[in-house]
Write a protein that holds these residues in place. Structure first.
Motif, PDB file in Angstrom:
ATOM      1  N   TRP A 246      38.475  19.494  40.256  1.00 39.91           N
ATOM      2  CA  TRP A 246      37.433  20.368  39.727  1.00 39.91           C
ATOM      3  C   TRP A 246      37.960  20.971  38.429  1.00 39.91           C
ATOM      4  N   TYR A 247      37.451  20.453  37.296  1.00 37.95           N
ATOM      5  CA  TYR A 247      37.976  20.792  35.980  1.00 37.95           C
ATOM      6  C   TYR A 247      37.304  22.038  35.417  1.00 37.95           C
ATOM      7  N   GLY A 248      38.101  22.893  34.793  1.00 38.32           N
ATOM      8  CA  GLY A 248      37.583  24.062  34.111  1.00 38.32           C
ATOM      9  C   GLY A 248      38.700  25.051  33.859  1.00 38.32           C
ATOM     10  N   ARG A 249      38.623  25.754  32.740  1.00 40.66           N
ATOM     11  CA  ARG A 249      39.662  26.733  32.441  1.00 40.66           C
ATOM     12  C   ARG A 249      39.589  27.896  33.423  1.00 40.66           C
ATOM     13  N   GLY A 250      40.719  28.158  34.077  1.00 37.13           N
ATOM     14  CA  GLY A 250      40.789  29.202  35.087  1.00 37.13           C
ATOM     15  C   GLY A 250      40.533  28.699  36.491  1.00 37.13           C
ATOM     16  N   SER A 251      40.160  27.413  36.625  1.00 35.65           N
ATOM     17  CA  SER A 251      39.882  26.898  37.968  1.00 35.65           C
ATOM     18  C   SER A 251      41.104  27.015  38.865  1.00 35.65           C
ATOM     19  N   ALA A 252      42.295  26.778  38.295  1.00 35.21           N
ATOM     20  CA  ALA A 252      43.539  26.906  39.062  1.00 35.21           C
ATOM     21  C   ALA A 252      44.281  28.188  38.742  1.00 35.21           C
ATOM     22  N   ASP A 253      44.104  28.703  37.531  1.00 43.14           N
ATOM     23  CA  ASP A 253      44.907  29.836  37.062  1.00 43.14           C
ATOM     24  C   ASP A 253      44.015  30.849  36.361  1.00 43.14           C
ATOM     25  N   ASN A 254      43.461  31.833  37.041  1.00 43.70           N
ATOM     26  CA  ASN A 254      43.763  32.223  38.398  1.00 43.70           C
ATOM     27  C   ASN A 254      42.467  32.456  39.182  1.00 43.70           C
ATOM     28  N   LYS A 255      41.334  32.070  38.567  1.00 43.89           N
ATOM     29  CA  LYS A 255      40.047  32.410  39.177  1.00 43.89           C
ATOM     30  C   LYS A 255      39.833  31.704  40.508  1.00 43.89           C
ATOM     31  N   GLY A 256      40.169  30.407  40.560  1.00 38.53           N
ATOM     32  CA  GLY A 256      40.023  29.700  41.822  1.00 38.53           C
ATOM     33  C   GLY A 256      40.908  30.270  42.906  1.00 38.53           C
ATOM     34  N   GLN A 257      42.096  30.742  42.511  1.00 33.74           N
ATOM     35  CA  GLN A 257      43.033  31.273  43.496  1.00 33.74           C
ATOM     36  C   GLN A 257      42.584  32.633  44.024  1.00 33.74           C
ATOM     37  N   HIS A 258      42.147  33.523  43.139  1.00 36.00           N
ATOM     38  CA  HIS A 258      41.713  34.812  43.706  1.00 36.00           C
ATOM     39  C   HIS A 258      40.349  34.702  44.384  1.00 36.00           C
ATOM     40  N   LEU A 259      39.562  33.679  44.036  1.00 37.04           N
ATOM     41  CA  LEU A 259      38.317  33.467  44.782  1.00 37.04           C
ATOM     42  C   LEU A 259      38.618  33.036  46.216  1.00 37.04           C
ATOM     43  N   VAL A 260      39.624  32.184  46.423  1.00 32.58           N
ATOM     44  CA  VAL A 260      40.006  31.798  47.780  1.00 32.58           C
ATOM     45  C   VAL A 260      40.281  33.034  48.622  1.00 32.58           C
ATOM     46  N   ASN A 261      41.040  33.968  48.075  1.00 34.79           N
ATOM     47  CA  ASN A 261      41.399  35.154  48.855  1.00 34.79           C
ATOM     48  C   ASN A 261      40.219  36.105  49.044  1.00 34.79           C
ATOM     49  N   LEU A 262      39.414  36.289  48.007  1.00 32.80           N
ATOM     50  CA  LEU A 262      38.222  37.125  48.159  1.00 32.80           C
ATOM     51  C   LEU A 262      37.287  36.537  49.214  1.00 32.80           C
ATOM     52  N   ALA A 263      37.116  35.221  49.178  1.00 32.60           N
ATOM     53  CA  ALA A 263      36.215  34.576  50.136  1.00 32.60           C
ATOM     54  C   ALA A 263      36.766  34.646  51.555  1.00 32.60           C
ATOM     55  N   ALA A 264      38.087  34.476  51.708  1.00 36.66           N
ATOM     56  CA  ALA A 264      38.686  34.562  53.047  1.00 36.66           C
ATOM     57  C   ALA A 264      38.515  35.963  53.629  1.00 36.66           C
ATOM     58  N   LEU A 265      38.697  36.978  52.808  1.00 37.29           N
ATOM     59  CA  LEU A 265      38.487  38.354  53.264  1.00 37.29           C
ATOM     60  C   LEU A 265      37.025  38.585  53.641  1.00 37.29           C
ATOM     61  N   ARG A 266      36.132  38.044  52.838  1.00 39.39           N
ATOM     62  CA  ARG A 266      34.699  38.204  53.102  1.00 39.39           C
ATOM     63  C   ARG A 266      34.302  37.525  54.413  1.00 39.39           C
ATOM     64  N   LEU A 267      34.823  36.328  54.648  1.00 37.67           N
ATOM     65  CA  LEU A 267      34.525  35.618  55.900  1.00 37.67           C
ATOM     66  C   LEU A 267      35.050  36.381  57.104  1.00 37.67           C
ATOM     67  N   LEU A 268      36.263  36.932  56.954  1.00 32.14           N
ATOM     68  CA  LEU A 268      36.850  37.698  58.054  1.00 32.14           C
ATOM     69  C   LEU A 268      36.011  38.930  58.357  1.00 32.14           C
ATOM     70  N   LEU A 269      35.576  39.621  57.316  1.00 36.22           N
ATOM     71  CA  LEU A 269      34.759  40.814  57.506  1.00 36.22           C
ATOM     72  C   LEU A 269      33.409  40.463  58.130  1.00 36.22           C
ATOM     73  N   ASP A 270      32.787  39.380  57.673  1.00 41.15           N
ATOM     74  CA  ASP A 270      31.504  38.953  58.230  1.00 41.15           C
ATOM     75  C   ASP A 270      31.645  38.557  59.705  1.00 41.15           C
ATOM     76  N   GLU A 271      32.760  37.958  60.044  1.00 38.63           N
ATOM     77  CA  GLU A 271      32.968  37.439  61.396  1.00 38.63           C
ATOM     78  C   GLU A 271      33.153  38.551  62.410  1.00 38.63           C
ATOM     79  N   GLN A 272      33.889  39.614  62.029  1.00 40.40           N
ATOM     80  CA  GLN A 272      34.246  40.611  63.044  1.00 40.40           C
ATOM     81  C   GLN A 272      33.847  42.038  62.684  1.00 40.40           C
ATOM     82  N   GLY A 273      33.231  42.249  61.521  1.00 43.39           N
ATOM     83  CA  GLY A 273      32.729  43.566  61.163  1.00 43.39           C
ATOM     84  C   GLY A 273      33.769  44.520  60.628  1.00 43.39           C
ATOM     85  N   ALA A 274      35.025  44.158  60.676  1.00 40.00           N
ATOM     86  CA  ALA A 274      36.119  44.970  60.139  1.00 40.00           C
ATOM     87  C   ALA A 274      37.278  44.041  59.821  1.00 40.00           C
ATOM     88  N   LEU A 275      38.149  44.493  58.930  1.00 34.41           N
ATOM     89  CA  LEU A 275      39.318  43.680  58.599  1.00 34.41           C
ATOM     90  C   LEU A 275      40.444  43.876  59.606  1.00 34.41           C
TER      91      LEU A 275
END
Length: 478
Positions: free
Chosen positions: A120-149
């Protein structure tokens, strides 16, 4: 163990194209911190992307001015669930390097995310937007799943990492209470290779040096003056060879680390460098003798020539030039004393007959690492290996640089870097890309760590709560 339903939802987020769509929006902001106009895009990225993302996590969000006028603002999101719970600090950077528009393969636009198979080509895809999106999304999924972190969250974004993180150390020192946490879990830099889930615990530092041999304002005919006038290019070549020989071995003891610790040697045993398809093969006989490639890259110091020039190499004339210059970089591991690097280099050159070489430090950044035996490292490694069912590579540090010392030396935190990229991603170059397979595995790994942080158990407890650290001074650069 991470619930199967959470794993399924994390993988579906990637497979459905939702992650790609979200990353596409992020890549569309040309947040180049090396350009003054890039800060217009930086400000929009903070306001339109990161503030809503943090707000969706239930964070209160505040933007802070940079104490260094050469850097952009900081954004901090905080979510407090209970003072009794552990606090996680996450980090990312919103800025990217120059987009190199017009230099990408197949006419690609650096600001348009483009898929070509798994890339997936694009400036920032690996450094660092794609990487912090992974973590933001993982936190969001966890919060959606159980209502709290199950823990408190502080997420710090800076906007000048690609220009040396101006003001970050001073900001952290002035806001220790705001950034107080038990552990840092963040994502940047590469994995060991595309297939190996990796934790790394720090970063090498760097000292950039300019060597200048400025002997005379004019050039003189090489036939009429050869053998009479000192040649600055020849002098510079000899001076460099006295510092680092033609096989990449440092010749100045003061530029070497005191030792390769047994813990580092053990961690790097069996680690293979350049394990991904398309990686260049390490050169035999290059670098410090008696060390493996992994030990040279992750556990030792290197002195590299970054640029070297005299006169006009493309249009030479029969004349002895008046000046020659080179830029070198010392990459060094934690434990190396770099306080007197310029004096050590100048003294070494003078002792070897090159007092006419002027030595200047152009830029430096510190090295630091979390100890390999830190209990948080064992906790994270165990968590990740339960999910992957395979060994996780644990590196003492990456070969490159990050503002890691801010978290260890100023905030006093154990640090766990879970990278979601790989060495061949072409970050900082045309054709930067993120691998979809790494993003898919990465979001599961991130969700596993975050879930384990909020769900300690008798057989997998959290390490002891961090003690309150006394104020530390901002580390002095080399």
């Amino acid at each position: 163990m991470i619930p199967a339903n959470l794993i399924r939802r994390a993988e579906e987020y990637i497979d459905s194209g939702a992650f790609f769509a979200e990353l596409s929006t992020m890549v569309g902001y040309p947040t180049e911190s090396s350009r003054p106009e890039g800060y217009v895009a930086v400000k929009a990225y903070l306001d339109e992307v990161l503030v809503p993302a943090l707000t969706q996590l239930g964070c209160s969000v505040a933007e802070y001015a940079n104490p260094d006028s050469s850097g952009g603002p900081f954004l901090v999101g905080t979510r407090m669930e209970s003072p009794e719970l552990p606090t996680l600090l996450c980090y990312g950077h919103a800025d990217v390097v120059d987009g190199h528009a017009g230099q990408w393969s197949d006419g690609r636009d650096p600001w348009v995310l483009t898929a070509d198979g798994d890339r997936w080509y694009g400036r920032g895809s690996a450094d660092n937007k794609g990487q912090h999106l992974v973590n933001l999304a993982a936190l969001r999924l966890l919060l959606d799943e159980q209502g709290a972190l199950g823990f408190n969250l502080t997420f710090l974004f800076e906007t000048g990492e690609e220009i040396g993180s101006p003001g970050l150390a001073a900001f952290a020192a002035a806001h220790r209470d705001l950034l107080r946490a038990d552990v840092l879990i963040a994502s940047d830099g590469p994995r060991l290779d595309a297939a190996a889930p990796t934790l790394f615990l720090g970063a090498r530092g760097g000292v950039r040096l300019r060597l200048d041999v400025d002997l005379r304002p004019d050039s003189y005919h090489s036939g009429n003056w050869g053998g009479v006038l000192r040649n600055p290019a020849t002098t510079l070549a000899g001076a460099i060879a006295s510092l680092v020989d033609g096989h990449g071995r440092i010749q100045v003891p003061a530029l070497l680390p005191p030792e390769l610790p047994d813990s580092v040697r053990a961690a790097l045993a069996g680690v293979t460098v350049a394990g991904s398809p398309g990686d260049p093969a390490p050169d035999e006989g290059w670098g410090e003798s008696g060390l493996t490639a992994a030990e040279r890259l992750y556990g030792w110091n290197t002195l590299e020539v970054l640029a070297l020039g005299s006169a006009d190499i493309d249009h030479p004339v029969n004349a002895i030039p008046g000046r020659a210059r080179a830029v070198l970089q010392l990459r060094y591991v934690a434990g190396t004393d770099v306080d007197r690097v310029p004096e050590a280099v100048a003294g070494h050159l003078a002792a070897h007959g090159y007092p006419m070489v002027d030595v200047t430090v152009l830029r430096s950044f510190p090295a630091s690492r979390t100890p390999l035996d830190d209990p948080w490292v064992r906790w994270a490694r165990t968590t990740l290996e339960q999910v992957t069912g395979e060994p996780v590579a644990v590196l003492p540090n990456i070969g490159g640089s990050l503002p890691h010392h801010v978290f260890t030396d100023i905030l006093g935190l154990p640090t766990l870097w879970l990278p979601h990229s790989y060495p061949g991603c072409l970050q900082h170059a045309p054709d930067e890309h993120l691998l979809g397979t790494i993003a898919r595995q990465g979001i599961v790994l991130a969700a596993a760590l975050f879930h384990a942080l909020g769900h300690p158990s008798a057989d997998h407890p959290l390490p002891a709560r961090a003690q309150v650290h006394p104020p530390l001074p901002v580390p002095r650069s080399a």
